[in-house]
Design an enzyme around this catalytic site. Structure first.
Site, PDB file in Angstrom:
ATOM      1  N   HIS A 173       8.007 -59.624 -12.887  1.00  0.00           N
ATOM      2  CA  HIS A 173       6.554 -59.834 -12.897  1.00  0.00           C
ATOM      3  C   HIS A 173       6.305 -61.241 -13.421  1.00  0.00           C
ATOM      4  O   HIS A 173       6.192 -61.473 -14.621  1.00  0.00           O
ATOM      5  CB  HIS A 173       5.897 -58.770 -13.786  1.00  0.00           C
ATOM      6  CG  HIS A 173       4.400 -58.789 -13.742  1.00  0.00           C
ATOM      7  ND1 HIS A 173       3.619 -57.666 -13.938  1.00  0.00           N
ATOM      8  CD2 HIS A 173       3.522 -59.794 -13.515  1.00  0.00           C
ATOM      9  CE1 HIS A 173       2.348 -57.982 -13.846  1.00  0.00           C
ATOM     10  NE2 HIS A 173       2.255 -59.279 -13.603  1.00  0.00           N
ATOM     11  N   HIS A 217       4.222 -64.802 -12.123  1.00  0.00           N
ATOM     12  CA  HIS A 217       3.386 -65.558 -11.186  1.00  0.00           C
ATOM     13  C   HIS A 217       3.813 -67.014 -11.268  1.00  0.00           C
ATOM     14  O   HIS A 217       3.682 -67.630 -12.337  1.00  0.00           O
ATOM     15  CB  HIS A 217       1.908 -65.434 -11.552  1.00  0.00           C
ATOM     16  CG  HIS A 217       1.417 -64.013 -11.585  1.00  0.00           C
ATOM     17  ND1 HIS A 217       0.833 -63.399 -10.498  1.00  0.00           N
ATOM     18  CD2 HIS A 217       1.452 -63.064 -12.564  1.00  0.00           C
ATOM     19  CE1 HIS A 217       0.509 -62.154 -10.810  1.00  0.00           C
ATOM     20  NE2 HIS A 217       0.877 -61.922 -12.053  1.00  0.00           N
ATOM     21  N   HIS A 245      -0.434 -54.784  -8.884  1.00  0.00           N
ATOM     22  CA  HIS A 245      -0.947 -54.682 -10.247  1.00  0.00           C
ATOM     23  C   HIS A 245      -1.881 -53.472 -10.298  1.00  0.00           C
ATOM     24  O   HIS A 245      -2.769 -53.328  -9.440  1.00  0.00           O
ATOM     25  CB  HIS A 245      -1.777 -55.911 -10.616  1.00  0.00           C
ATOM     26  CG  HIS A 245      -0.988 -57.149 -10.921  1.00  0.00           C
ATOM     27  ND1 HIS A 245      -0.029 -57.651 -10.091  1.00  0.00           N
ATOM     28  CD2 HIS A 245      -1.033 -57.996 -11.992  1.00  0.00           C
ATOM     29  CE1 HIS A 245       0.474 -58.758 -10.627  1.00  0.00           C
ATOM     30  NE2 HIS A 245      -0.114 -58.991 -11.778  1.00  0.00           N
ATOM     31  N   GLU A 250      -3.792 -52.483 -15.606  1.00  0.00           N
ATOM     32  CA  GLU A 250      -3.733 -53.553 -16.604  1.00  0.00           C
ATOM     33  C   GLU A 250      -5.002 -53.443 -17.455  1.00  0.00           C
ATOM     34  O   GLU A 250      -4.927 -53.206 -18.653  1.00  0.00           O
ATOM     35  CB  GLU A 250      -3.641 -54.925 -15.928  1.00  0.00           C
ATOM     36  CG  GLU A 250      -3.624 -56.105 -16.923  1.00  0.00           C
ATOM     37  CD  GLU A 250      -3.604 -57.482 -16.263  1.00  0.00           C
ATOM     38  OE1 GLU A 250      -3.893 -57.572 -15.054  1.00  0.00           O
ATOM     39  OE2 GLU A 250      -3.305 -58.475 -16.970  1.00  0.00           O
ATOM     40  N   ASP A 292       4.894 -62.563 -17.036  1.00  0.00           N
ATOM     41  CA  ASP A 292       3.613 -62.655 -16.331  1.00  0.00           C
ATOM     42  C   ASP A 292       3.235 -64.107 -16.017  1.00  0.00           C
ATOM     43  O   ASP A 292       3.479 -64.570 -14.903  1.00  0.00           O
ATOM     44  CB  ASP A 292       2.500 -61.950 -17.126  1.00  0.00           C
ATOM     45  CG  ASP A 292       1.361 -61.432 -16.254  1.00  0.00           C
ATOM     46  OD1 ASP A 292       1.428 -61.578 -15.029  1.00  0.00           O
ATOM     47  OD2 ASP A 292       0.402 -60.862 -16.816  1.00  0.00           O
ATOM     48  N   ASP A 293       2.633 -64.791 -16.981  1.00  0.00           N
ATOM     49  CA  ASP A 293       2.218 -66.193 -16.816  1.00  0.00           C
ATOM     50  C   ASP A 293       2.682 -66.963 -18.047  1.00  0.00           C
ATOM     51  O   ASP A 293       1.883 -67.271 -18.941  1.00  0.00           O
ATOM     52  CB  ASP A 293       0.691 -66.269 -16.683  1.00  0.00           C
ATOM     53  CG  ASP A 293       0.180 -65.484 -15.484  1.00  0.00           C
ATOM     54  OD1 ASP A 293       0.300 -65.984 -14.355  1.00  0.00           O
ATOM     55  OD2 ASP A 293      -0.314 -64.355 -15.686  1.00  0.00           O
TER      56      ASP A 293
HETATM   57  N1  HPA Z   1      -3.247 -60.021 -13.777  1.00  0.00           N
HETATM   58  C1  HPA Z   1      -3.898 -60.128 -12.630  1.00  0.00           C
HETATM   59  N2  HPA Z   1      -3.826 -61.210 -11.860  1.00  0.00           N
HETATM   60  C2  HPA Z   1      -3.082 -62.233 -12.261  1.00  0.00           C
HETATM   61  C3  HPA Z   1      -2.389 -62.176 -13.448  1.00  0.00           C
HETATM   62  C4  HPA Z   1      -2.476 -61.007 -14.248  1.00  0.00           C
HETATM   63  O1  HPA Z   1      -1.892 -60.881 -15.332  1.00  0.00           O
HETATM   64  N3  HPA Z   1      -1.730 -63.364 -13.549  1.00  0.00           N
HETATM   65  C5  HPA Z   1      -2.013 -64.076 -12.461  1.00  0.00           C
HETATM   66  N4  HPA Z   1      -2.828 -63.397 -11.670  1.00  0.00           N
HETATM   67 ZN    ZN Z   2       0.532 -60.334 -13.334  1.00  0.00          ZN
END
Ligand code: HPA
Ligand code: ZN
Length: 332
Positions: free
Chosen positions: A13, A15, A193, A196, A274-275
């Site tokens: 996961h 991006h 996703h 969340e 994630d990021d």
């Molecule tokens: N959630 C949803 N969209 C996203 C995320 C995330 O954590 N990171 C980049 N796009």
């Molecule tokens: Zn994500």
């Protein structure tokens, strides 16, 4: 205690646009003549105090605008893989957000050329294997996602799967049923996703309507014991992102994060960054954070690493090789 940064692991996961560090963002902004409202690395970094997913996405899409040429996407991808290689990464299933680029007039081909070059280089330079998943932005029309998918044409073999991201609440998975059916029919991997910020019903929809192989995040499933029982029984992989959950205020603090409880309850959890440029750490930092905040044991860390390999889209032979490396790490 063993070094968690040398623990061989996969990341599922991630991006690629979320690996854009402020230094590279400002360099590319200057090179490409893109105006960012921030003049320095420090000023940009000061914006990284998010209230929720939407407030993060606003900055994420704004900085993404500095990416224009294939060489920009390649530099971004290489920088990420270099950092992650130093933290024990062996395989990564990478997400990218094509619509964040095509809406700005950057052709999909340019995006794929750059990311693919970066991934190929990492295989040679670091021995990291990878797949590439295109995510549709769920806060844009489902028809646009379908159109994008249909426009892939002869570029379809350059991708390995699809995902669904961006602002979750109010944009349920079922809206994207058609494009997921197309992707499955084309033999692609499918993930989304779900859970969340939105509730367990989004996770159910992702499973039942989109028929995903993994659920990204999924931690809101904990609000529904029947769903948890199903996820355990079906061994549905969840790509949990603890640092992201804290930064986006889904969880109050890392010390309160449920990920190790989830592991103990028999859920097939993995941990991911994630990021990482925005949320305070790359994949090794996530493991280290869990040790520091939750007292994660070496055994739990190895279990998470094994889950990451099992749930990845790496080939069977590659999975066996990384499993052997994890065993060697445990015995070392
Ligand atoms: N959630 C949803 N969209 C996203 C995320 C995330 O954590 N990171 C980049 N796009
Ligand atoms: Zn994500």
């Amino acid at each position: 205690m063993k070094d968690l940064y040398t623990l061989p692991k996969a990341e599922l996961h991630l991006h690629i646009e979320g690996t854009l560090e402020p230094e590279l963002a400002l360099e590319l902004a200057a090179r490409n003549g893109v105006e960012l409202p921030y003049d320095s690395v420090e000023e940009l970094r000061r914006q990284y105090d998010f209230e929720d997913l939407s407030s993060f996405l606003e900055l994420y899409y704004a900085t993404t605008a500095v990416l224009r040429e294939a060489s920009d996407f390649e530099a971004l991808t290489r920088a990420y893989l270099g950092r992650a290689a130093a933290q024990g990464l062996r395989h990564v299933d990478v997400f990218c957000d094509p619509q964040a680029h095509t809406v700005r007039g950057v052709p999909l081909e340019t995006v794929l050329d750059g990311i693919r070059s970066g991934l190929d280089a990492a295989r040679t330079e670091h021995g990291i294997t990878s797949t590439l998943l295109l995510c549709f932005l769920r806060d844009r029309p489902a028809a646009e996602a379908l159109e994008l998918f249909e426009s892939l044409g002869d570029q379809l073999p350059r991708i390995d799967g699809i995902g669904l991201d961006s602002a979750e609440v109010g944009h349920p998975p079922a809206l994207f049923e058609q494009v997921y059916a197309r992707a499955r029919a084309a033999g692609l991997h499918v993930v989304a996703h779900a859970g969340e910020e939105a509730g367990p019903e989004y996770v159910r929809e992702a499973l039942d309507v989109l028929r995903v192989e993994r659920v990204d995040h999924g931690i809101q499933s904990l609000r529904d014991p029947d769903l948890v029982a199903r996820l355990v029984a079906e061994q549905v992989p969840l790509t949990v992102c603890p640092l992201s959950n804290v930064r986006l205020r889904v969880v109050g603090a890392l010390a309160e994060h449920p990920v190790l409880d989830m592991l103990g309850r028999g859920l097939l959890v993995t941990v991911n960054s994630d990021d990482p440029a925005y949320f305070g750490g790359y994949v090794g930092d996530v493991y280290q954070g869990l040790r520091d905040a939750l007292g994660m044991t070496d055994e739990q860390a190895a279990a998470l690493a094994r889950n990451s390999v099992d749930a990845s889209f790496a080939g069977a032979q590659r999975k066996r090789a990384v499993h052997a490396e994890i065993t060697a790490w445990e015995q070392g």
